[in-house]
Scaffold this active site. Structure first.
Site, PDB file in Angstrom:
ATOM      1  N   HIS A   1     109.964  71.995 -48.874  1.00  0.00           N
ATOM      2  CA  HIS A   1     110.432  72.882 -47.811  1.00  0.00           C
ATOM      3  C   HIS A   1     109.363  73.013 -46.728  1.00  0.00           C
ATOM      4  O   HIS A   1     108.167  73.130 -47.046  1.00  0.00           O
ATOM      5  CB  HIS A   1     110.695  74.284 -48.363  1.00  0.00           C
ATOM      6  CG  HIS A   1     111.828  74.359 -49.339  1.00  0.00           C
ATOM      7  ND1 HIS A   1     113.116  74.611 -48.949  1.00  0.00           N
ATOM      8  CD2 HIS A   1     111.866  74.238 -50.688  1.00  0.00           C
ATOM      9  CE1 HIS A   1     113.901  74.644 -50.011  1.00  0.00           C
ATOM     10  NE2 HIS A   1     113.163  74.419 -51.085  1.00  0.00           N
TER      11      HIS A   1
ATOM     12  N   HIS B   1     112.331  67.646 -53.180  1.00  0.00           N
ATOM     13  CA  HIS B   1     112.256  68.013 -51.765  1.00  0.00           C
ATOM     14  C   HIS B   1     111.070  68.937 -51.539  1.00  0.00           C
ATOM     15  O   HIS B   1     110.637  69.645 -52.448  1.00  0.00           O
ATOM     16  CB  HIS B   1     113.538  68.697 -51.301  1.00  0.00           C
ATOM     17  CG  HIS B   1     113.810  69.972 -52.047  1.00  0.00           C
ATOM     18  ND1 HIS B   1     114.425  69.993 -53.283  1.00  0.00           N
ATOM     19  CD2 HIS B   1     113.522  71.266 -51.760  1.00  0.00           C
ATOM     20  CE1 HIS B   1     114.516  71.245 -53.710  1.00  0.00           C
ATOM     21  NE2 HIS B   1     113.968  72.040 -52.816  1.00  0.00           N
TER      22      HIS B   1
ATOM     23  N   ARG C   1     119.258  69.508 -57.711  1.00  0.00           N
ATOM     24  CA  ARG C   1     118.669  69.401 -56.390  1.00  0.00           C
ATOM     25  C   ARG C   1     117.676  68.254 -56.441  1.00  0.00           C
ATOM     26  O   ARG C   1     116.805  68.221 -57.309  1.00  0.00           O
ATOM     27  CB  ARG C   1     117.901  70.681 -56.014  1.00  0.00           C
ATOM     28  CG  ARG C   1     118.803  71.784 -55.509  1.00  0.00           C
ATOM     29  CD  ARG C   1     118.395  72.249 -54.118  1.00  0.00           C
ATOM     30  NE  ARG C   1     118.657  71.233 -53.112  1.00  0.00           N
ATOM     31  CZ  ARG C   1     118.032  71.142 -51.956  1.00  0.00           C
ATOM     32  NH1 ARG C   1     117.088  71.997 -51.642  1.00  0.00           N
ATOM     33  NH2 ARG C   1     118.337  70.201 -51.104  1.00  0.00           N
TER      34      ARG C   1
ATOM     35  N   TYR D   1     115.286  69.680 -59.755  1.00  0.00           N
ATOM     36  CA  TYR D   1     115.648  70.750 -60.690  1.00  0.00           C
ATOM     37  C   TYR D   1     117.165  70.924 -60.734  1.00  0.00           C
ATOM     38  O   TYR D   1     117.867  70.633 -59.773  1.00  0.00           O
ATOM     39  CB  TYR D   1     114.921  72.061 -60.390  1.00  0.00           C
ATOM     40  CG  TYR D   1     115.025  72.583 -58.968  1.00  0.00           C
ATOM     41  CD1 TYR D   1     116.072  73.413 -58.592  1.00  0.00           C
ATOM     42  CD2 TYR D   1     114.047  72.281 -58.026  1.00  0.00           C
ATOM     43  CE1 TYR D   1     116.147  73.918 -57.302  1.00  0.00           C
ATOM     44  CE2 TYR D   1     114.109  72.786 -56.723  1.00  0.00           C
ATOM     45  CZ  TYR D   1     115.169  73.598 -56.375  1.00  0.00           C
ATOM     46  OH  TYR D   1     115.245  74.093 -55.103  1.00  0.00           O
TER      47      TYR D   1
ATOM     48  N   TYR E   1     109.314  76.680 -59.211  1.00  0.00           N
ATOM     49  CA  TYR E   1     108.573  77.355 -58.141  1.00  0.00           C
ATOM     50  C   TYR E   1     107.765  78.493 -58.741  1.00  0.00           C
ATOM     51  O   TYR E   1     108.245  79.209 -59.627  1.00  0.00           O
ATOM     52  CB  TYR E   1     109.528  77.955 -57.103  1.00  0.00           C
ATOM     53  CG  TYR E   1     110.202  76.927 -56.237  1.00  0.00           C
ATOM     54  CD1 TYR E   1     109.626  76.518 -55.054  1.00  0.00           C
ATOM     55  CD2 TYR E   1     111.431  76.378 -56.604  1.00  0.00           C
ATOM     56  CE1 TYR E   1     110.246  75.584 -54.243  1.00  0.00           C
ATOM     57  CE2 TYR E   1     112.054  75.437 -55.808  1.00  0.00           C
ATOM     58  CZ  TYR E   1     111.454  75.048 -54.631  1.00  0.00           C
ATOM     59  OH  TYR E   1     112.077  74.119 -53.845  1.00  0.00           O
TER      60      TYR E   1
HETATM   61 FE   LIG Z   1     113.916  74.134 -53.137  1.00  0.00          FE
END
Ligand SMILES: [Fe+3]
Lengths: 222, 199
Positions: free
Chosen positions: A153, A151, A148, A138, A99
């Site tokens: 958000h 995805h 994870r 990640y 991110y």
């Molecule tokens: Fe996330």
């Protein structure tokens, strides 16, 4: 109507869930106070015109690394009514699972052409559309090797609709071990984007993701 | 696909906002409801207050990166909803919805003291999103307000009522009344949270 509030589940292998999930049974709201718990979010024109295209940082910049995708869908209430003029705030990791957020200390690769931040409004029929880079999975728990899954958000607000959720991708190897997906059980299926033909637009993959804002949120729409 | 029992569409699952809710989405106009918009002439009627406190986890640590949302009536006790459109008690400079992401886990929300809605004591609904949880919801009340003794939400939580009442902590130089309210997400001293899906 149940006569007891829920006990919230704690996501397995999720330390933060263990630290932050209330342990007591949720309290029931007295009928006379019910409406006071339903926020009405004022319409905001916070979306900038170019933000629907998250595959680049600005209209005149190059495409980010990875697979560009289109995501489209409708936002409706549980009774099927379109939620028009709602604000969708979208954020996702880049192709490498990083991110562009000041608190992401994973050290994964950044991409100078990727912000992973976008806002769009739903139209009169509740439809939305955006482009994004298919996000990388990640490693969320390096100590136990738990990932994870891919995805995106999404936060949806407008009127008395309020939902923060995530769109997942079908068939991803880490879907089954994701703590929040485990808590959803069979209902996890509702949070999967449905692949469809991309047509002649300039992306490699396309997904439909219809969103239903449920429960309490219907109060001022019915 | 509909739920046969209720004829309703099944709701999309709520999910955690994770640790990286974008700071980019911050809106200063939603973090201070006393003024309509920075630089615009127009201010909410009522007593300016600062509601501040900490969001704490099960170990008493600050819950960094949480997103808080606030919802309240105006100084006249009127909520701004489609149902109150055109009501004479509406304040044109107040909508009653606030939002902020709190990097450290401590928050400071500027607003006005809500009026009492019929049958209620003044209160602010607080919704908390954070990594590790979906949405959780509570209501905060204000120390010393008439109506606290008979408010149905405070009565519903019984002996836990003091956990929902913000402590008055003086006044700022600019005249805002300060109230302090810590939210304990889990464990000893846990704040009562409400089930707005099952009730
Ligand atoms: Fe996330």
């Amino acid at each position: 109507m149940a006569n007891q509030g829920r006990i919230l589940g704690i996501g397995p292998t999720d330390n933060t869930s263990d630290q932050r999930t209330p342990r007591q049974r949720l309290r029931l709201i007295p009928e006379v106070a019910r409406e006071s718990f339903v926020p009405v979010v004022p319409a905001r024109y916070a979306a900038n015109p170019h933000e629907w295209d998250m595959t680049r940082t600005a209209p005149d910049r190059p495409r980010a690394a990875g697979v560009p995708i289109e995501v489209t869908g409708r936002v409706r209430t549980a009774s099927g009514r379109a939620v028009a003029g709602a604000l969708l705030e979208v954020w996702s990791a880049n192709h490498f699972g990083r991110y562009r957020h000041i608190e992401d200390h994973s050290g994964l690769q950044l991409d100078e052409n990727h912000l992973g931040l976008g806002r769009v409004l739903t139209d009169d029929a509740g439809r939305y559309r955006f482009w994004a880079i298919s996000p990388g999975a990640y490693l969320a728990r390096p100590d136990i090797g738990r990932w994870r899954p891919k995805h995106i958000h999404m936060s949806i607000s407008g009127g008395s609709s309020r939902l923060i959720t995530q769109m997942y991708f079908p068939g991803e190897p880490n879907n089954e071990t994701d703590p929040m997906a485990i808590l959803m059980g069979d209902a996890f299926e509702r949070n999967l984007g449905i692949p469809r033909d991309a047509g002649d637009v300039d992306v490699e993959e396309a997904y439909d993701f219809d969103i239903v804002v449920g429960g309490r949120n219907a109060t001022f729409f019915e | 696909m509909t739920d046969a029992a209720s004829n309703l569409l099944p709701a999309t699952n709520e999910d955690t906002c994770g640790p990286y809710f974008p700071i980019y989405f911050a809106d200063p106009a939603l973090e201070d409801l006393t003024r309509f918009d920075p630089g615009v002439v127009g201010a909410a009627a009522g007593t300016a207050i600062i509601l501040r406190g900490r969001v704490l986890d099960r170990h008493g640590e600050l819950a960094n990166g949480a997103v808080l949302e606030f919802w309240q009536a105006n100084a006249n006790g009127i909520y701004r909803t489609p149902a109150t459109e055109g009501h004479e008690g509406i304040d044109p400079w107040f909508h009653g919805y606030g939002r902020m992401r709190i990097a450290s886990g401590a928050y400071e929300f500027r607003t006005i003291l809500p009026g009492a809605a019929p049958g209620r004591a003044p209160n602010v609904t607080i919704t908390i999103f954070s990594d590790g949880i979906n949405r959780i919801v509570t209501q905060v009340f204000f120390d010393g307000q008439a109506g606290n003794d008979s408010d149905p939400v405070l009565q519903a939580v019984g002996d836990d009522a003091p956990k929902l009442i913000a402590r008055h902590d003086g006044r700022t130089a600019s005249g805002a009344e300060v109230y302090v309210f810590d939210i304990v997400m889990a464990g000893p001293g846990e704040t009562p949270f409400f089930d707005d899906l099952e009730s």
